[in-house]
Design an enzyme around this catalytic site. Structure first.
Site, PDB file in Angstrom:
ATOM      1  N   ARG A 127       3.083   0.344   1.348  1.00 13.03           N
ATOM      2  CA  ARG A 127       1.656   0.690   1.432  1.00 13.03           C
ATOM      3  C   ARG A 127       0.793  -0.547   1.671  1.00 13.03           C
ATOM      4  NH1 ARG A 127      -1.155   4.035  -3.169  1.00 13.03           N
ATOM      5  NH2 ARG A 127      -0.170   2.458  -4.486  1.00 13.03           N
ATOM      6  N   ARG A 160      -1.450  -3.870  -2.309  1.00 12.21           N
ATOM      7  CA  ARG A 160      -1.995  -3.787  -3.668  1.00 12.21           C
ATOM      8  C   ARG A 160      -1.143  -4.611  -4.615  1.00 12.21           C
ATOM      9  NH1 ARG A 160      -3.428   2.392  -5.247  1.00 12.21           N
ATOM     10  NH2 ARG A 160      -2.393   1.774  -7.187  1.00 12.21           N
TER      11      ARG A 160
END
Ligand code: AP5
Ligand code: MG
Length: 217
Positions: A127, A160
């Site tokens: 991601r 992240r």
């Protein structure tokens, strides 16, 4: 429509929330996005929240509940909202119910996105997110149009901090212990609807629309 998206980390809540909020013209409220924005702006809330997010632990209930109550009191939430990542404990769910009851409101549907655990690690480690608008991508399954650039604001997309393998493991443990009990909580209220979260992003969205159709008539 007042909707809650429930599911483990990496289920695709944020990805589907974007489409659902556009389709039904309701604001997408992600507590994770609110915390990340505050962390990047270095606000007092961000400084407090950071230590929990970095470890994959939950931010204390009282802090989180107050943020959500404030957000739900804004004008754009009057005709509906889509909560993503809240509630995450039974205590938060009870607080949300009392807040809505006090305003003669209730949740219309809790949409549970089910995803096999083995898919989660691939999804999380690949991601990338836009630090500016929060848009979520995946290097393999959902790449941006231009390499490493957000489609919406053209900023560099980043990984992240809590998307490392060991933090994802901790977040999954937290989900199982603290958040999964919400499935029974909402089953008892008769508002939960589960969809399969594996398969193409658009396929999952079709399943979400089919489920949500039950409350749109
Ligand atoms: P939060 O940001 O809510 O994280 P999370 O619940 O762990 O969920 P994720 O955002 O990781 O997953 P997602 O389901 O949104 O998946 P996505 O769509 O991005 O919370 C972060 C932290 O904030 C918490 O750990 C906690 O510290 C704190 N916090 C937040 N809320 C709180 C609360 N209520 N109380 C206390 N603390 C709180 O998809 C994942 C990836 O998969 C993406 O790359 C995507 O492109 C890809 N993907 C999505 N769908 C598909 C598909 N169908 N096929 C292939 N790839 C796909
Ligand atoms: Mg998310």
């Amino acid at each position: 429509m007042k909707i809650i998206l429930l599911g483990p980390p990496g289920a695709g809540k944020g990805t589907q929330a974007k489409f659902i909020s556009e389709e039904y013209s309701i604001p997408h409220i992600s507590t994770g996005d609110i915390f990340r924005k505050n962390i990047s702006d270095k606000t007092p809330l961000g400084i407090e929240a950071k230590e929990y997010l970095d470890k994959g632990q939950l931010v204390p209930d009282e802090v989180t509940i107050n943020i959500v109550k404030d957000r739900l009191s804004e004008d754009d939430c009057e005709s509906g909202f889509l909560l993503d990542g809240f509630p995450r404990t039974v205590y938060q769910a009870e607080a949300l119910d009392s807040f809505l009851n006090a305003n003669d409101n209730k949740i219309d549907m809790v949409l549970l996105i089910d995803v096999p655990r083995e898919l989660i690690f691939d999804r999380m480690t690949g991601r990338r997110i836009c630090p500016s608008c929060g848009a979520s991508y995946h290097v393999k399954f959902n790449p941006p149009k231009l390499k490493d650039k957000c489609d919406i604001c053209n900023n560099d997309i980043i990984q992240r901090k809590d998307d490392t393998e060991s933090t994802v493991k901790d977040r999954l443990d937290v989900y199982e212990k603290q958040t999964e009990p919400l499935i029974n909580y909402y089953k008892e209220q008769g508002v939960i609807s589960a969809i399969e979260g594996s398969g193409e992003i658009n396929q999952v969205f079709q399943r979400a629309k089919n489920a949500l159709g039950a409350i749109c008539k």
